[in-house]
Motif scaffolding. Structure first.
Motif, PDB file in Angstrom:
ATOM      1  N   LYS A  23      -0.605   6.370  -8.151  1.00 35.00           N
ATOM      2  CA  LYS A  23       0.214   7.107  -7.186  1.00 35.00           C
ATOM      3  C   LYS A  23      -0.364   8.496  -6.944  1.00 35.00           C
ATOM      4  O   LYS A  23      -0.421   8.961  -5.795  1.00 35.00           O
ATOM      5  CB  LYS A  23       1.656   7.215  -7.684  1.00 35.00           C
ATOM      6  N   PHE A  59       3.220   2.450  -3.712  1.00 31.31           N
ATOM      7  CA  PHE A  59       4.614   2.896  -3.710  1.00 31.31           C
ATOM      8  C   PHE A  59       5.560   1.788  -3.245  1.00 31.31           C
ATOM      9  O   PHE A  59       6.664   2.063  -2.782  1.00 31.31           O
ATOM     10  CB  PHE A  59       4.782   4.127  -2.807  1.00 31.31           C
ATOM     11  N   SER A  93       9.232   1.894  -4.244  1.00 28.94           N
ATOM     12  CA  SER A  93       9.973   3.119  -3.953  1.00 28.94           C
ATOM     13  C   SER A  93      10.490   3.064  -2.516  1.00 28.94           C
ATOM     14  O   SER A  93       9.740   3.329  -1.570  1.00 28.94           O
ATOM     15  CB  SER A  93       9.068   4.342  -4.134  1.00 28.94           C
ATOM     16  N   GLU A 117      12.366   4.998  -0.743  1.00 25.47           N
ATOM     17  CA  GLU A 117      12.308   6.240   0.023  1.00 25.47           C
ATOM     18  C   GLU A 117      10.909   6.468   0.584  1.00 25.47           C
ATOM     19  O   GLU A 117      10.742   6.844   1.743  1.00 25.47           O
ATOM     20  CB  GLU A 117      12.721   7.441  -0.849  1.00 25.47           C
ATOM     21  N   ASP A 172       9.310  10.971  -5.948  1.00 18.61           N
ATOM     22  CA  ASP A 172       8.986   9.776  -6.727  1.00 18.61           C
ATOM     23  C   ASP A 172       8.177  10.133  -7.976  1.00 18.61           C
ATOM     24  O   ASP A 172       8.396   9.564  -9.040  1.00 18.61           O
ATOM     25  CB  ASP A 172       8.206   8.784  -5.870  1.00 18.61           C
TER      26      ASP A 172
END
Length: 128
Positions: free
Chosen positions: A36, A73, A76, A78, A107
């Motif tokens: 990430k 991601f 996640s 969002e 995150d």
């Protein structure tokens, strides 16, 4: 009182397995965070690819990182929602990037409350 040998063997194996699973769990978390951060680093490093008339290589690297973000991601919601904004609201690249950067910071638990939107919208570009 003497402990039976079979109990000693079972407890030894169990402690080894517990140690293996715990270390594997920490390693997986570490690798996910590292991936990430690498994607976020690529997005931030090439964010000037969103300005008018960018270098084609920079633009390519930015969108490469943006495409990698779908994978990295993926869990996640969002971040995924803000990535999709690049397709839905194509003419709002700077707003989309600000929302994406803030979602990624949330995150990754990177404090961003002291950063203004201009920090994300106006990359560091040398003026010759």
């Amino acid at each position: 009182m003497q402990v039976p040998i079979w109990l000693t063997v079972i407890l030894t194996l169990a402690s080894g397995l517990v140690t293996f699973f715990i270390s594997t769990w920490f390693y997986v978390r570490y690798e996910e965070r590292k991936q990430k951060l690498d994607v976020f680093r690529g997005l931030m490093a090439n964010r000037h690819g969103l300005i008018e008339g960018p270098d084609p290589d920079v633009k390519r690297e930015f969108f490469k990182s943006l495409n990698e973000a779908f994978v990295v991601f993926g869990r996640s919601p969002e971040v995924m929602e803000t990535i999709l904004n690049f397709k839905v609201h194509k003419n709002r690249a700077s707003d989309n990037f600000t929302l994406l950067a803030r979602a990624i910071c949330a995150d990754l638990k990177i404090p961003d409350s002291t950063l203004k939107d201009e920090f994300f919208n106006e990359p560091f570009v040398p003026h010759y």
